[in-house]
Design an enzyme around this catalytic site. Structure first.
Site, PDB file in Angstrom:
ATOM      1  N   SER A  73       6.929 -20.763  -0.834  1.00  0.00           N
ATOM      2  CA  SER A  73       7.415 -20.037  -0.736  1.00  0.00           C
ATOM      3  C   SER A  73       8.463 -20.204  -1.757  1.00  0.00           C
ATOM      4  CB  SER A  73       7.571 -19.488   0.789  1.00  0.00           C
ATOM      5  OG  SER A  73       9.190 -18.311   1.117  1.00  0.00           O
ATOM      6  N   ALA A  74       9.448 -19.502  -2.262  1.00  0.00           N
ATOM      7  CA  ALA A  74      10.278 -19.747  -3.073  1.00  0.00           C
ATOM      8  C   ALA A  74      11.502 -19.572  -2.903  1.00  0.00           C
ATOM      9  CB  ALA A  74      10.616 -18.115  -4.489  1.00  0.00           C
TER      10      ALA A  74
ATOM     11  N   GLN B  75       7.037 -26.389   3.111  1.00  0.00           N
ATOM     12  CA  GLN B  75       7.926 -27.412   2.509  1.00  0.00           C
ATOM     13  C   GLN B  75       7.545 -27.588   1.234  1.00  0.00           C
ATOM     14  OE1 GLN B  75      10.976 -27.413   3.985  1.00  0.00           O
ATOM     15  NE2 GLN B  75      10.905 -25.652   5.404  1.00  0.00           N
TER      16      GLN B  75
ATOM     17  N   CYS C 204      15.418 -22.412  21.840  1.00  0.00           N
ATOM     18  CA  CYS C 204      16.895 -21.745  23.301  1.00  0.00           C
ATOM     19  C   CYS C 204      16.102 -20.275  23.944  1.00  0.00           C
ATOM     20  CB  CYS C 204      17.926 -21.426  22.391  1.00  0.00           C
ATOM     21  SG  CYS C 204      19.311 -21.260  23.838  1.00  0.00           S
TER      22      CYS C 204
ATOM     23  N   THR D 196       5.467 -16.941   5.408  1.00  0.00           N
ATOM     24  CA  THR D 196       4.126 -16.260   6.598  1.00  0.00           C
ATOM     25  C   THR D 196       3.337 -15.596   6.441  1.00  0.00           C
ATOM     26  OG1 THR D 196       6.655 -16.387   7.662  1.00  0.00           O
ATOM     27  CG2 THR D 196       4.940 -14.884   8.490  1.00  0.00           C
TER      28      THR D 196
HETATM   29  C1  LIG Z   1       6.614 -25.367   7.198  1.00  0.00           C
HETATM   30  C2  LIG Z   1       7.015 -23.651   7.162  1.00  0.00           C
HETATM   31  N1  LIG Z   1       5.500 -23.032   6.779  1.00  0.00           N
HETATM   32  C3  LIG Z   1       5.614 -21.393   7.012  1.00  0.00           C
HETATM   33  C4  LIG Z   1       7.903 -21.471   6.700  1.00  0.00           C
HETATM   34  C5  LIG Z   1       7.548 -19.493   6.212  1.00  0.00           C
HETATM   35  O1  LIG Z   1       7.537 -19.169   5.326  1.00  0.00           O
HETATM   36  P1  LIG Z   1       9.067 -17.609   4.650  1.00  0.00           P
HETATM   37  O2  LIG Z   1       9.961 -18.024   5.425  1.00  0.00           O
HETATM   38  O3  LIG Z   1       8.374 -17.442   3.864  1.00  0.00           O
HETATM   39  O4  LIG Z   1       8.094 -16.473   5.891  1.00  0.00           O
HETATM   40  C6  LIG Z   1       8.370 -21.929   6.680  1.00  0.00           C
HETATM   41  C7  LIG Z   1       9.582 -21.193   7.039  1.00  0.00           C
HETATM   42  O5  LIG Z   1      10.850 -21.874   7.398  1.00  0.00           O
HETATM   43  C8  LIG Z   1       8.401 -23.343   6.427  1.00  0.00           C
HETATM   44  O6  LIG Z   1       8.970 -24.159   7.534  1.00  0.00           O
END
Ligand SMILES: Cc1ncc(COP(=O)(O)O)c(C=O)c1O
Length: 377
Positions: free
Chosen positions: A196-197, A176, A321, A70
């Site tokens: 993202s780790a 992903q 939801c 994020t």
């Molecule tokens: C495609 C995608 N982008 C961004 C994120 C956000 O990542 P984070 O949970 O590390 O903030 C996710 C998390 O599910 C994701 O699937």
């Protein structure tokens, strides 16, 4: 028997990652300090950065550590757009994760022109649509690499080439993809790439942004100037050590593991093929190897998630939801599913601890859950 098939939401911490984190956590030191304690932390950070660069195939550029996908997406989007004194134009897609879609909505509310590229029934963006949407004042293109909900993998090289030829900055949300399929920034014209780790057996709360050579960003916040001034604040050294270890493991085991999971996933799909009301979603060629997604014609995805949870199996739904009412998934709507079907999305995502027995058990449980729910309807 408990079965976790929600690895696209988050993965368990790999034991080697945990060990690396524990080793670092038992020591301490601020990486900005000039003494040996500080130097030790700095060495951990730089070693991890190199491990991540290796995983991404990066020879130039840099990796900025952040709190996860994020923050990386926000840093990429605002880092580019804040350089302009007046609103310009940017391009994204109709199927972005909220961590891209929401920052872009905010910019739109503040005067930016936004083009959202459509997708086809498989969730694919047509490169010619990107080509045709470019304007003289387009300053950023942000497109998801591998889709969280439907597993579709975009042709990043083609999309990147179009941006590069037009001289427009190209960001991809690869949260992903990284660690689950080969990602090579040296072969693919990408300027900014988020990861993202916790999506590849690393800890939650750490990730990063790959920034190609020559790309400049305005930071999200200011302070002590850590991470080349792009992410001020004392770095979370144990988390960074965990991310580095996860990256190194991914580099070693990803291809072999991908083949194993692809076979298990296809077997699972096969077992569910005799349920005509359960339609596979996404692209079945260009797809994450561990990812399986469906749409049920009459049952809401959430009801299936709850029923599977009662059977001890974790899966997820693609729909949101609010106030007790299930809303259709914006991704499935964008792919052309009618609203009454677009709330029936489910996702089963496999990981390194998934076995053939898990998959067989999940298939049986899902069939039973569907039969029970249909009888009750
Ligand atoms: C495609 C995608 N982008 C961004 C994120 C956000 O990542 P984070 O949970 O590390 O903030 C996710 C998390 O599910 C994701 O699937």
């Amino acid at each position: 028997m408990q079965v976790y098939l929600d690895h696209s939401a988050t993965t368990p911490l790999h034991r080697e990652v945990r060990a690396a984190m524990e080793e670092v956590a038992s020591r301490w030191g601020n990486s900005s300090s000039l003494h040996i304690w500080g130097e030790r932390s700095l060495n951990v950070i730089e070693r991890s950065r190199q491990m991540v660069m290796n995983l991404l195939g990066a020879v130039g550029g840099r990796v900025v550590f952040t709190s996860g996908g994020t923050e990386s997406n926000n840093l990429a989007i605002f880092g580019i757009t804040r350089q302009y004194l007046t609103p310009q134009h940017l391009i994204t897609s109709t199927v972005e994760h909220a961590a891209v879609a929401e920052p872009i909505c905010w910019l739109e509310q503040h005067g930016w022109a936004v083009t959202r590229l459509p997708v086809d029934a498989r969730g694919q963006i047509a490169p010619q649509d990107l080509q045709l949407s470019l304007r003289p004042n387009t300053v950023l293109v942000s497109l998801i690499y591998a889709h969280n909900e439907v597993g579709t993998v975009q042709n990043l090289t083609k999309l990147g080439q179009i941006c590069r030829a037009a001289g427009v900055c190209f960001h991809t949300d690869a949260v992903q993809a990284v660690g689950r399929m080969p990602v090579d920034v040296s072969r693919c014209p990408v300027d900014l790439l988020s990861f993202s780790a916790h999506k590849f057996y690393g800890p939650q709360g750490i990730g990063g942004l790959y920034v190609a050579e020559g790309v400049s960003l305005v930071p999200l916040h200011f302070g002590g100037g850590q991470e080349d001034g792009l992410r001020s604040g004392t770095p979370a050294v144990p988390l960074i050590a965990g991310l580095g270890q996860a990256a190194s493991l991914a580099k070693d085991m990803m291809l072999q593991e991908g083949d194993r999971l692809r076979a298990l996933r296809d077997h699972l799909r096969q077992q569910l093929a005799d349920l005509p009301e359960l339609q596979p979603t996404g692209d079945w060629q260009d797809r994450l190897p561990h990812h399986l997604s469906f749409c049920h014609r009459t049952l809401a995805g959430r009801r299936l998630v709850w029923a599977m949870n009662l059977a001890g199996i974790a899966i997820s739904s693609g729909s949101a939801c609010s106030s007790g009412r299930t809303k259709p998934s914006p991704t499935l709507l964008a792919m052309g599913y009618p609203p009454e079907i677009a709330s029936g999305g489910i996702r089963l995502s496999l990981g390194y601890d998934t076995t053939a027995a898990d998959v067989d058990w999940a298939a049986l449980a899902l069939k039973q859950a569907i039969a029970r729910l249909q009888l009750g309807d």
